[in-house]
Design a protein around this motif. Structure first.
Motif, PDB file in Angstrom:
ATOM      1  N   LEU A 287       0.815  -1.213   0.000  1.00  0.00           N
ATOM      2  CA  LEU A 287       0.000   0.000   0.000  1.00  0.00           C
ATOM      3  C   LEU A 287       0.849   1.263   0.000  1.00  0.00           C
ATOM      4  CD1 LEU A 287      -2.920  -0.956   2.411  1.00  0.00           C
ATOM      5  CD2 LEU A 287      -2.927  -0.871  -0.076  1.00  0.00           C
ATOM      6  N   THR A 288       2.137   1.132   0.282  1.00  0.00           N
ATOM      7  CA  THR A 288       3.038   2.279   0.173  1.00  0.00           C
ATOM      8  C   THR A 288       3.096   2.801  -1.251  1.00  0.00           C
ATOM      9  OG1 THR A 288       4.354   1.299   1.941  1.00  0.00           O
ATOM     10  CG2 THR A 288       5.360   3.081   0.729  1.00  0.00           C
ATOM     11  N   LEU A 289       2.799   1.932  -2.221  1.00  0.00           N
ATOM     12  CA  LEU A 289       2.869   2.313  -3.633  1.00  0.00           C
ATOM     13  C   LEU A 289       1.655   3.115  -4.096  1.00  0.00           C
ATOM     14  CD1 LEU A 289       4.176  -1.061  -5.100  1.00  0.00           C
ATOM     15  CD2 LEU A 289       5.493   1.025  -4.784  1.00  0.00           C
ATOM     16  N   LEU A 290       0.591   3.155  -3.296  1.00  0.00           N
ATOM     17  CA  LEU A 290      -0.636   3.811  -3.752  1.00  0.00           C
ATOM     18  C   LEU A 290      -0.451   5.297  -4.097  1.00  0.00           C
ATOM     19  CD1 LEU A 290      -3.514   2.282  -1.590  1.00  0.00           C
ATOM     20  CD2 LEU A 290      -2.991   1.913  -4.003  1.00  0.00           C
ATOM     21  N   PRO A 291       0.227   6.113  -3.273  1.00  0.00           N
ATOM     22  CA  PRO A 291       0.404   7.521  -3.662  1.00  0.00           C
ATOM     23  C   PRO A 291       1.163   7.680  -4.976  1.00  0.00           C
ATOM     24  CG  PRO A 291       0.872   7.231  -1.334  1.00  0.00           C
ATOM     25  CD  PRO A 291       0.736   5.859  -1.907  1.00  0.00           C
ATOM     26  N   ALA A 292       2.235   6.882  -5.176  1.00  0.00           N
ATOM     27  CA  ALA A 292       2.973   6.959  -6.438  1.00  0.00           C
ATOM     28  C   ALA A 292       2.113   6.522  -7.610  1.00  0.00           C
ATOM     29  CB  ALA A 292       4.234   6.103  -6.352  1.00  0.00           C
ATOM     30  N   LEU A 293       1.266   5.504  -7.398  1.00  0.00           N
ATOM     31  CA  LEU A 293       0.361   5.078  -8.467  1.00  0.00           C
ATOM     32  C   LEU A 293      -0.624   6.178  -8.828  1.00  0.00           C
ATOM     33  CD1 LEU A 293      -0.422   1.376  -7.438  1.00  0.00           C
ATOM     34  CD2 LEU A 293       1.054   2.183  -9.291  1.00  0.00           C
ATOM     35  N   ALA A 294      -1.067   6.948  -7.821  1.00  0.00           N
ATOM     36  CA  ALA A 294      -1.966   8.075  -8.114  1.00  0.00           C
ATOM     37  C   ALA A 294      -1.268   9.131  -8.971  1.00  0.00           C
ATOM     38  CB  ALA A 294      -2.463   8.686  -6.804  1.00  0.00           C
ATOM     39  N   VAL A 295       0.007   9.409  -8.670  1.00  0.00           N
ATOM     40  CA  VAL A 295       0.763  10.374  -9.473  1.00  0.00           C
ATOM     41  C   VAL A 295       0.966   9.854 -10.892  1.00  0.00           C
ATOM     42  CG1 VAL A 295       2.955  11.603  -9.673  1.00  0.00           C
ATOM     43  CG2 VAL A 295       1.917  11.282  -7.427  1.00  0.00           C
ATOM     44  N   MET A 296       1.314   8.585 -11.027  1.00  0.00           N
ATOM     45  CA  MET A 296       1.516   8.005 -12.346  1.00  0.00           C
ATOM     46  C   MET A 296       0.210   7.947 -13.132  1.00  0.00           C
ATOM     47  SD  MET A 296       4.122   5.001 -11.091  1.00  0.00           S
ATOM     48  CE  MET A 296       4.069   4.117 -12.632  1.00  0.00           C
ATOM     49  N   HIS A 313       4.068  10.430 -27.275  1.00  0.00           N
ATOM     50  CA  HIS A 313       3.380   9.403 -26.505  1.00  0.00           C
ATOM     51  C   HIS A 313       4.333   8.264 -26.154  1.00  0.00           C
ATOM     52  CE1 HIS A 313      -0.926  10.675 -26.758  1.00  0.00           C
ATOM     53  NE2 HIS A 313      -0.414  11.438 -27.715  1.00  0.00           N
ATOM     54  N   GLN A 314       5.267   7.952 -27.036  1.00  0.00           N
ATOM     55  CA  GLN A 314       6.225   6.873 -26.754  1.00  0.00           C
ATOM     56  C   GLN A 314       7.103   7.221 -25.550  1.00  0.00           C
ATOM     57  OE1 GLN A 314       8.365   6.175 -30.370  1.00  0.00           O
ATOM     58  NE2 GLN A 314       6.663   5.115 -31.377  1.00  0.00           N
ATOM     59  N   VAL A 315       7.552   8.473 -25.488  1.00  0.00           N
ATOM     60  CA  VAL A 315       8.356   8.897 -24.332  1.00  0.00           C
ATOM     61  C   VAL A 315       7.533   8.825 -23.057  1.00  0.00           C
ATOM     62  CG1 VAL A 315       9.600  10.832 -23.314  1.00  0.00           C
ATOM     63  CG2 VAL A 315       9.870  10.324 -25.738  1.00  0.00           C
ATOM     64  N   ALA A 316       6.257   9.195 -23.134  1.00  0.00           N
ATOM     65  CA  ALA A 316       5.398   9.115 -21.952  1.00  0.00           C
ATOM     66  C   ALA A 316       5.260   7.677 -21.470  1.00  0.00           C
ATOM     67  CB  ALA A 316       4.028   9.707 -22.269  1.00  0.00           C
ATOM     68  N   ILE A 317       5.115   6.726 -22.397  1.00  0.00           N
ATOM     69  CA  ILE A 317       5.005   5.316 -22.010  1.00  0.00           C
ATOM     70  C   ILE A 317       6.306   4.825 -21.394  1.00  0.00           C
ATOM     71  CG2 ILE A 317       4.688   2.984 -22.910  1.00  0.00           C
ATOM     72  CD1 ILE A 317       2.781   4.155 -24.988  1.00  0.00           C
ATOM     73  N   VAL A 318       7.439   5.203 -21.984  1.00  0.00           N
ATOM     74  CA  VAL A 318       8.739   4.800 -21.432  1.00  0.00           C
ATOM     75  C   VAL A 318       8.916   5.394 -20.036  1.00  0.00           C
ATOM     76  CG1 VAL A 318      11.238   4.982 -21.727  1.00  0.00           C
ATOM     77  CG2 VAL A 318       9.786   4.476 -23.689  1.00  0.00           C
ATOM     78  N   TRP A 319       8.513   6.644 -19.830  1.00  0.00           N
ATOM     79  CA  TRP A 319       8.626   7.273 -18.507  1.00  0.00           C
ATOM     80  C   TRP A 319       7.784   6.533 -17.488  1.00  0.00           C
ATOM     81  CZ3 TRP A 319       5.952   9.596 -14.564  1.00  0.00           C
ATOM     82  CH2 TRP A 319       6.669  10.448 -13.728  1.00  0.00           C
ATOM     83  N   LEU A 320       6.567   6.145 -17.862  1.00  0.00           N
ATOM     84  CA  LEU A 320       5.700   5.413 -16.951  1.00  0.00           C
ATOM     85  C   LEU A 320       6.292   4.046 -16.598  1.00  0.00           C
ATOM     86  CD1 LEU A 320       2.148   6.214 -18.366  1.00  0.00           C
ATOM     87  CD2 LEU A 320       3.012   6.808 -16.107  1.00  0.00           C
ATOM     88  N   CYS A 321       6.835   3.360 -17.591  1.00  0.00           N
ATOM     89  CA  CYS A 321       7.433   2.048 -17.329  1.00  0.00           C
ATOM     90  C   CYS A 321       8.653   2.175 -16.407  1.00  0.00           C
ATOM     91  CB  CYS A 321       7.824   1.381 -18.648  1.00  0.00           C
ATOM     92  SG  CYS A 321       6.417   0.913 -19.679  1.00  0.00           S
ATOM     93  N   ALA A 323       9.252   4.581 -14.282  1.00  0.00           N
ATOM     94  CA  ALA A 323       8.779   4.963 -12.947  1.00  0.00           C
ATOM     95  C   ALA A 323       8.215   3.759 -12.203  1.00  0.00           C
ATOM     96  CB  ALA A 323       7.732   6.062 -13.056  1.00  0.00           C
ATOM     97  N   ALA A 324       7.472   2.904 -12.894  1.00  0.00           N
ATOM     98  CA  ALA A 324       6.910   1.715 -12.253  1.00  0.00           C
ATOM     99  C   ALA A 324       8.010   0.766 -11.781  1.00  0.00           C
ATOM    100  CB  ALA A 324       5.961   1.006 -13.219  1.00  0.00           C
ATOM    101  N   VAL A 325       9.030   0.545 -12.626  1.00  0.00           N
ATOM    102  CA  VAL A 325      10.143  -0.331 -12.232  1.00  0.00           C
ATOM    103  C   VAL A 325      10.880   0.248 -11.028  1.00  0.00           C
ATOM    104  CG1 VAL A 325      12.363  -1.259 -12.985  1.00  0.00           C
ATOM    105  CG2 VAL A 325      10.401  -1.320 -14.529  1.00  0.00           C
ATOM    106  N   LEU A 350      17.604  10.528 -11.891  1.00  0.00           N
ATOM    107  CA  LEU A 350      18.345  10.974 -13.081  1.00  0.00           C
ATOM    108  C   LEU A 350      17.794  10.329 -14.351  1.00  0.00           C
ATOM    109  CD1 LEU A 350      21.993  10.933 -11.669  1.00  0.00           C
ATOM    110  CD2 LEU A 350      20.490  12.902 -12.016  1.00  0.00           C
ATOM    111  N   ILE A 351      17.455   9.037 -14.279  1.00  0.00           N
ATOM    112  CA  ILE A 351      16.911   8.354 -15.461  1.00  0.00           C
ATOM    113  C   ILE A 351      15.557   8.943 -15.847  1.00  0.00           C
ATOM    114  CG2 ILE A 351      16.009   6.154 -16.297  1.00  0.00           C
ATOM    115  CD1 ILE A 351      18.205   4.777 -14.690  1.00  0.00           C
ATOM    116  N   LEU A 352      14.681   9.131 -14.870  1.00  0.00           N
ATOM    117  CA  LEU A 352      13.371   9.711 -15.167  1.00  0.00           C
ATOM    118  C   LEU A 352      13.499  11.143 -15.679  1.00  0.00           C
ATOM    119  CD1 LEU A 352      11.279   8.414 -12.130  1.00  0.00           C
ATOM    120  CD2 LEU A 352      11.168   7.639 -14.501  1.00  0.00           C
TER     121      LEU A 352
END
Length: 361
Positions: A287-296, A313-321, A323-325, A350-352
């Motif tokens: 449940l610690t991940l819930l706030p980050a999931l809301a931001v994503m 859109h491709q960069v947005a998908i890569v950023w989301l992936c 961030a999730a990892v 730095l990567i994000l």
């Protein structure tokens, strides 16, 4: 008694500030290593509202002056429970301490916070005086007076906040609507109810500031994402992307650290409870991940949920992936050392940031 109480409050404040600095050591390392050059630039902007207020009409000038004063006194308000703990307030109430001694002690403790801030204001003002822009030249004396008055008023406001905390609380009338005592009935709400009672509620009670801390980080992350997608021309979008990455990683890192500390407190107490504590602990970690999931989710809705030209859109998908990892790595790799965790969070930021800088290209 006067000098003894003053020395006691100053020592207590120093200890509280050192303890607070140690608790934020890893977060400060993230910020300084990732955004050191940006912070140097932000230092020059600390005194800008007071200086710029002298060039505006009085309603706008009053707003800038009040905003700068409130912002300068905010650290004392945020640290008031550490600077004057509730146990110390209760202990000192019956002591024969004169009101003048209390005022002097609270003013000295407030000065420990406002004093370094005044040094930062002075350095920022010197930078602007060295640059000597055209808008500052006609109003330089008034601008300096406004900045000085803002600091003095912030010091007074901070002293009032600490003195108000040290006052005896007003007596409360008994609540007539309080329900009558009844037989105890065990609750059957499942692990979610135990998580709410053992993890959520303690973060908002007494001197615990984890709830406020996470709320501010969540608000900062959502605000950074919103301004990043709005991309106003004043600030480069990559800077807001960097702020969003920083807030997102700190949100999960601080939340996971708070959950780990709460689990360490509960383990010896809950060892004999008729409860599957390990499942409860795993639920708290997830449940610690819930706030980050809301931001994503907010980022995904603003980028993938509409066909707005100008970003990829491709960069947005890569950023989301990515961030999730990064979020899963923070929760899963709990055996890392302190330096390893700092490296993980800093590398993810730095990567994000690098991925997000390509969003609008």
């Amino acid at each position: 008694m006067k000098n003894s109480y003053l020395r006691f409050r100053l020592r207590l404040a120093r200890h509280a500030l050192l303890q607070f600095a140690r608790s934020l050591q890893s977060s400060l390392e993230y910020i300084l290593l990732a955004f050191g050059p940006v912070l140097v630039g932000l230092l020059a902007c600390i005194a800008l509202p007071g200086l710029f207020a002298a060039t505006r009409p009085w309603p706008q000038a009053l707003g800038l002056f009040a905003g700068q004063t409130v912002l300068a006194s905010a650290p004392v308000w945020l640290l008031r429970k550490r600077l004057h703990p509730a146990a110390v307030v209760t202990w000192s109430l019956p002591l024969p301490i004169a009101a003048r001694s209390k005022w002097i002690a609270e003013a000295a403790v407030a000065g420990m916070i406002v004093g370094p801030l005044a040094a930062a204001y002075a350095l920022s003002t010197l930078i602007w005086l060295q640059q000597w822009p055209d808008w500052l030249r006609p109003v330089a004396p008034q601008a300096l007076l406004l900045t000085l008055a803002s600091l003095l008023l912030a010091w007074l406001l901070s002293t009032l906040m600490l003195f108000h905390r040290a006052r005896m609380p007003a007596a409360r009338k008994p609540d007539r609507a309080r329900p009558a005592p009844s037989a105890y009935v065990p609750s059957r709400g499942g692990l979610a109810r135990f998580w709410f009672q053992l993890f959520w509620l303690p973060y908002w009670r007494a001197e615990n500031v984890v709830g406020i801390q996470q709320t501010l980080l969540l608000a900062g992350a959502l605000l950074s994402v919103g301004i990043w997608m709005w991309h106003p021309p004043v600030v480069p979008p990559a800077l807001w992307g960097a702020c969003a990455a920083l807030m997102l990683m700190l949100l999960t890192d601080r939340g996971d650290k708070a959950v780990a500390e709460q689990i360490a407190l509960l383990r010896p107490v809950a060892a004999g409870w008729p409860l599957r504590t390990e499942r409860l602990y795993r639920l708290a970690m997830l449940l610690t991940l819930l706030p980050a999931l809301a931001v994503m989710a907010c980022f995904a809705a603003l980028t993938l949920g509409r066909a707005t030209p100008g970003y990829s859109h491709q960069v947005a998908i890569v950023w989301l992936c990515a961030a999730a990892v990064a979020q899963l790595a923070l929760i899963g790799l709990r055996q890392l050392s302190v330096r390893g965790r700092v490296g993980l969070v800093l590398g993810a930021i730095l990567i994000l940031t690098a991925i997000g800088s390509e969003l609008w290209n």
